[in-house]
Design a protein around this motif. Structure first.
Motif, mmCIF file in Angstrom:
data_model
loop_
_atom_site.group_PDB
_atom_site.id
_atom_site.type_symbol
_atom_site.label_atom_id
_atom_site.label_comp_id
_atom_site.label_asym_id
_atom_site.label_seq_id
_atom_site.Cartn_x
_atom_site.Cartn_y
_atom_site.Cartn_z
ATOM 1 N N MET A 118 7.137 -30.364 12.746
ATOM 2 C CA MET A 118 6.976 -29.547 11.780
ATOM 3 C C MET A 118 8.351 -29.468 11.254
ATOM 4 S SD MET A 118 6.129 -25.492 11.642
ATOM 5 C CE MET A 118 4.240 -25.936 12.354
ATOM 6 N N GLU A 119 9.386 -29.431 11.986
ATOM 7 C CA GLU A 119 10.755 -29.338 11.495
ATOM 8 C C GLU A 119 11.191 -30.646 10.817
ATOM 9 O OE1 GLU A 119 14.791 -27.373 12.572
ATOM 10 O OE2 GLU A 119 14.219 -28.942 14.103
ATOM 11 N N ARG A 120 10.733 -31.909 11.338
ATOM 12 C CA ARG A 120 10.728 -33.208 10.863
ATOM 13 C C ARG A 120 10.390 -33.154 9.673
ATOM 14 N NH1 ARG A 120 7.261 -38.515 11.834
ATOM 15 N NH2 ARG A 120 6.301 -37.332 10.414
ATOM 16 N N ASP A 121 9.162 -32.750 9.244
ATOM 17 C CA ASP A 121 8.368 -32.845 7.970
ATOM 18 C C ASP A 121 9.003 -32.006 7.130
ATOM 19 O OD1 ASP A 121 6.770 -34.639 9.241
ATOM 20 O OD2 ASP A 121 5.020 -33.388 9.253
ATOM 21 N N ILE A 158 12.605 -38.137 15.107
ATOM 22 C CA ILE A 158 13.677 -38.969 15.016
ATOM 23 C C ILE A 158 13.413 -39.203 13.157
ATOM 24 C CG2 ILE A 158 14.969 -41.107 14.778
ATOM 25 C CD1 ILE A 158 15.726 -39.267 17.219
ATOM 26 N N VAL A 159 14.721 -38.791 12.623
ATOM 27 C CA VAL A 159 14.759 -39.182 11.283
ATOM 28 C C VAL A 159 16.009 -39.933 10.758
ATOM 29 C CG1 VAL A 159 15.131 -38.065 8.914
ATOM 30 C CG2 VAL A 159 13.302 -37.054 10.575
ATOM 31 N N ASN A 160 16.096 -40.819 10.224
ATOM 32 C CA ASN A 160 17.183 -41.654 9.548
ATOM 33 C C ASN A 160 17.736 -40.948 8.227
ATOM 34 O OD1 ASN A 160 15.414 -44.556 10.501
ATOM 35 N ND2 ASN A 160 17.282 -44.118 11.531
ATOM 36 N N ILE A 161 18.972 -40.925 8.223
ATOM 37 C CA ILE A 161 19.722 -40.283 7.296
ATOM 38 C C ILE A 161 20.599 -41.508 6.573
ATOM 39 C CG2 ILE A 161 19.598 -38.051 8.227
ATOM 40 C CD1 ILE A 161 22.516 -38.704 9.469
#
Length: 380
Positions: free
Chosen positions: A325-328, A372-375
């Protein structure tokens, strides 16, 4: 201002722009135009030329291997590497589901079957423990190799991927593979410049493969390199990727199935100019990673950093959120603000063409997939 808006503000200040910020874009500030013009003037714009030779020499030096071979892209390089270590139709290849689809595609191009095993949570790459556990349960050593006693198929190779340039526990994987007589091919597509205990990634296995796609730390638009500490494997890689043509002053003779996977001299010229700047790129990316790490600690967001005794190239930098949820929410808010972010890949066994593949429980992979999220990670 919430912590996601703080992140957007920080990224904009870091890259000093109010415009769209991509995930990773190339930097051409060296000899790129000069070398491309040299190539055009020479008329050797295809797969034979001075820059192809120079590129192979540079990659051999950078990876501390005996032979480097220029190829059209990393995927093709892995396809050939697997064939070189003996992968045949119907064989199984141990790999990870948390990877770019090309890793599994290269296995399938050899009519072999991926076996998806879990990753380590800290490296995001193939877990030696998962590989060992699988082999202890299903592996069987025979005179002609290791077999899966449940399927009857030969386990012909192990293919770990250094995720986002963070080295896997490659030393432990080497030990496990040697114990079971399984060749090791490194998918080092994302890890140019990364090191494990001071040794370059790509140099631990029988063969390593790198990518020079447009989004990589050093690029030539499209391209790849096969490297090996085995001179004979390297020379066979060169032979197969140049259509398996026997040398002759004028006759065309090909004595086995080869591939037209040659890197054009034009691409190699660009690659050479990029490799000349590799140390600078690495230094600047490490500086950006330090800035991110300091910032995200204040935001109570986990920024992924290199493990002890490893050196990551920080190709794509990433954060770990609390849950899906936080990822999205993070993905939506950043992309709505024209700051490009992307989730880690969907696990490959969830794709239609790989849904029937053998896999283990994937607890770590599923944990990471949700968080995991790329920035933005470009050299500034």
């Amino acid at each position: 201002m919430n912590k996601f808006q703080e992140t957007i503000r920080f990224v904009r200040e870091s890259f000093n722009t109010s415009k769209f910020i991509p995930l990773h874009e190339p930097r051409f500030r060296g000899n790129e135009k000069k070398y491309l013009n040299d190539t055009i003037d020479s008329t050797f714009v295809s797969s034979v030329g001075a820059y192809v030779d120079k590129f192979e020499e540079m990659m051999q030096q950078i990876t501390a291997t005996s032979k480097a071979v220029a190829v059209v892209n990393g995927t093709s390089g892995i396809q050939v590497a697997l064939r070189l270590v003996g992968v045949k139709a119907g064989d199984e290849v141990l790999t990870q589901a948390l990877t770019f689809v090309a890793t599994a595609n290269a296995i399938a191009y050899n009519a072999a079957h991926p076996v998806f095993l879990d990753v380590d949570r800290d490296t995001m790459g193939l877990s030696p423990t998962a590989v060992s556990n699988f082999l202890e349960e299903f592996g069987e050593l025979r005179e002609d190799g290791c077999y899966n006693k449940r399927t009857g198929n030969r386990i012909a190779a192990c293919l770990p991927m250094h995720t986002f340039g963070f080295p896997v526990r490659i030393d432990e994987l080497v030990v496990v593979c040697k114990k079971w007589g399984i060749p090791l091919v490194e998918d080092a597509a994302e890890s140019l410049g990364s090191e494990f205990h001071g040794k370059p990634t790509g140099s631990f296995g029988d063969i390593g493969v790198f990518s020079f796609n447009g989004n990589k730390i050093a690029t030539c638009g499209g391209g790849g390199a096969i490297v090996s500490s085995s001179l004979s494997l390297g020379e066979k890689a060169k032979y197969l990727t140049t259509t398996a043509k026997k040398p002759h002053p004028f006759e065309y003779y090909h004595d086995e199935l080869g591939y037209n996977f040659r890197m054009p001299n034009l691409n190699a010229a660009l690659a050479c100019a990029q490799l000349e700047q590799l140390d600078c790129f690495l230094s600047e990316k490490r500086k950006l990673a330090e800035e991110y790490d300091h910032f995200f600690k204040a935001q109570d967001i986990k920024f992924r950093t290199e493990r002890p005794n490893t050196k990551a190239n920080y190709w794509l930098m990433c954060v770990e959120l609390e849950d899906r949820m936080e990822r999205d929410s993070f993905l939506k808010e950043t992309n709505d603000s024209k700051v490009m972010t992307r989730p880690i890949w969907q696990l490959l066994y969830k794709l239609p063409m790989y849904k029937s593949c053998i896999r283990d429980e994937q607890q770590n992979a599923e944990f990471l997939e949700e968080r995991i999220v790329n920035i933005p990670s470009s050299v500034k």
